[in-house]
Design an enzyme around this catalytic site. Sequence first.
Site, PDB file in Angstrom:
ATOM      1  N   ASP A 116     -13.898 -26.437  42.070  1.00  0.00           N
ATOM      2  CA  ASP A 116     -15.358 -26.203  41.873  1.00  0.00           C
ATOM      3  C   ASP A 116     -16.013 -25.332  42.994  1.00  0.00           C
ATOM      4  O   ASP A 116     -17.131 -25.323  42.835  1.00  0.00           O
ATOM      5  CB  ASP A 116     -16.065 -27.666  41.787  1.00  0.00           C
ATOM      6  CG  ASP A 116     -15.672 -28.501  40.720  1.00  0.00           C
ATOM      7  OD1 ASP A 116     -15.891 -27.838  39.441  1.00  0.00           O
ATOM      8  OD2 ASP A 116     -15.380 -29.561  40.774  1.00  0.00           O
ATOM      9  N   ASP A 179     -13.253 -25.975  32.529  1.00  0.00           N
ATOM     10  CA  ASP A 179     -14.408 -25.733  33.621  1.00  0.00           C
ATOM     11  C   ASP A 179     -14.129 -24.807  34.492  1.00  0.00           C
ATOM     12  O   ASP A 179     -14.917 -24.167  34.822  1.00  0.00           O
ATOM     13  CB  ASP A 179     -14.912 -27.200  34.172  1.00  0.00           C
ATOM     14  CG  ASP A 179     -15.141 -28.186  33.247  1.00  0.00           C
ATOM     15  OD1 ASP A 179     -14.072 -28.560  32.838  1.00  0.00           O
ATOM     16  OD2 ASP A 179     -15.963 -28.897  33.664  1.00  0.00           O
TER      17      ASP A 179
END
Length: 406
Positions: A116, A179
């Site tokens: 992330d 993602d």
Amino acid sequence: MFKKISKISIVSVVLLCQVAYVKGQINPDDALAYCSVQAQKTLQNIPFSSANIPRSIPNGEANWRYVNYQDWCSGFWPGILWYLFEGTKNPLFKKQADRFSKELTPLSQSKAIDHDLGFQIFNSFGNGYRLSRNPEYKKIVLATADTLATLYNPKVGTILSWPRPVPNMDWPQHNTIIDNMINLELLFWASKNGGSKKLYDIAVSHALVTMDNHFRSDFTSYHAVVYDKETGKKIKGITHQGYGDDSMWARGQSWAIYGYTMCYRETKNPLFLDFAQKVSDVYLKKLPADAVPYWDFNDPAISNVPRDASAAAVVASALLELSTFVKEKTKATFYKNQAIRMLTTLSSPDYLSGSLNDAFLLHSTGNKPAKSEIDASIIYADYYYVEALVRLMKLNKGMKLVAQVK
């Protein structure tokens, strides 16, 4: 510290957005004015603690839940402030964007704990460097790209998403979630702005391997794919946050739409442009009438399940950019109009937070299987909403949506 926001100003900007909604169009300047008021309300209520970054507001509640810099959502709030500075020129937002971006600095100085880092560092320092050219920001972005690259497995050809046990991921095998496509932008940018050229190759490999393994024959996406970490062979496609392993989880498909559009921008590889359209078309075909998806397109209780405004915001932003790449004018116009349709709905009374809380939007769904952030206001919905508004503003002015910064 901050000028008190009056109830009159809140009502007036909400009404501006609602008038645009009634007319069937969205004025990005009015919507940005609304976001500006809401963000200033949030700034007035930021706590004096290490957990001071807004993440979500539960359905029916008024107050943000705050996290610290290590949370995967930590980059969205400073990113919002940078976009508001860009869209409104208000120096308050630049000052506060710098403040909250700097809180994330330790992420550039430590080992990667997951994929992330793009969400965290590129949304904050990346936008900051784009708008300020602060050389210290650039150093942080470049260092973080190198950190993200340590998760790359050349035997598989993708970046490891979660370097730890996660249910149903067959740890210690290699897992990649859809993602992760968004985080490739950090690598592309770094490779063109002083970082290693290998970062570009890693990003391209990840996108190509994901294209081959992450999608079903109808171009809907799995949430996660597990690979044999030694042979690179695909073991299985599964979900972690969607309804089922074979369902089209709305936000997962939105990451694919955004990710492959961005990959085309960065590489000009026609494969990515073609694929961005394929994953967009299946999403658009299945949308409900108001253009905001239910949390998962295959939930059998459709019409009685939560929506996901965050997916709509991500797709709206992506489609605005995609419309500038598609050569066929009818298709390009279609994508642009669909994006405007989504933004118009999101700017309606049904989706604006207004006086209910300090966020921009209502009705996003984070992780329904885990019963987390269901039908809530979530910071990444607000981030992609304001990004899309700034992009629409630029499009209306004939400006480039994403300038190449060096």
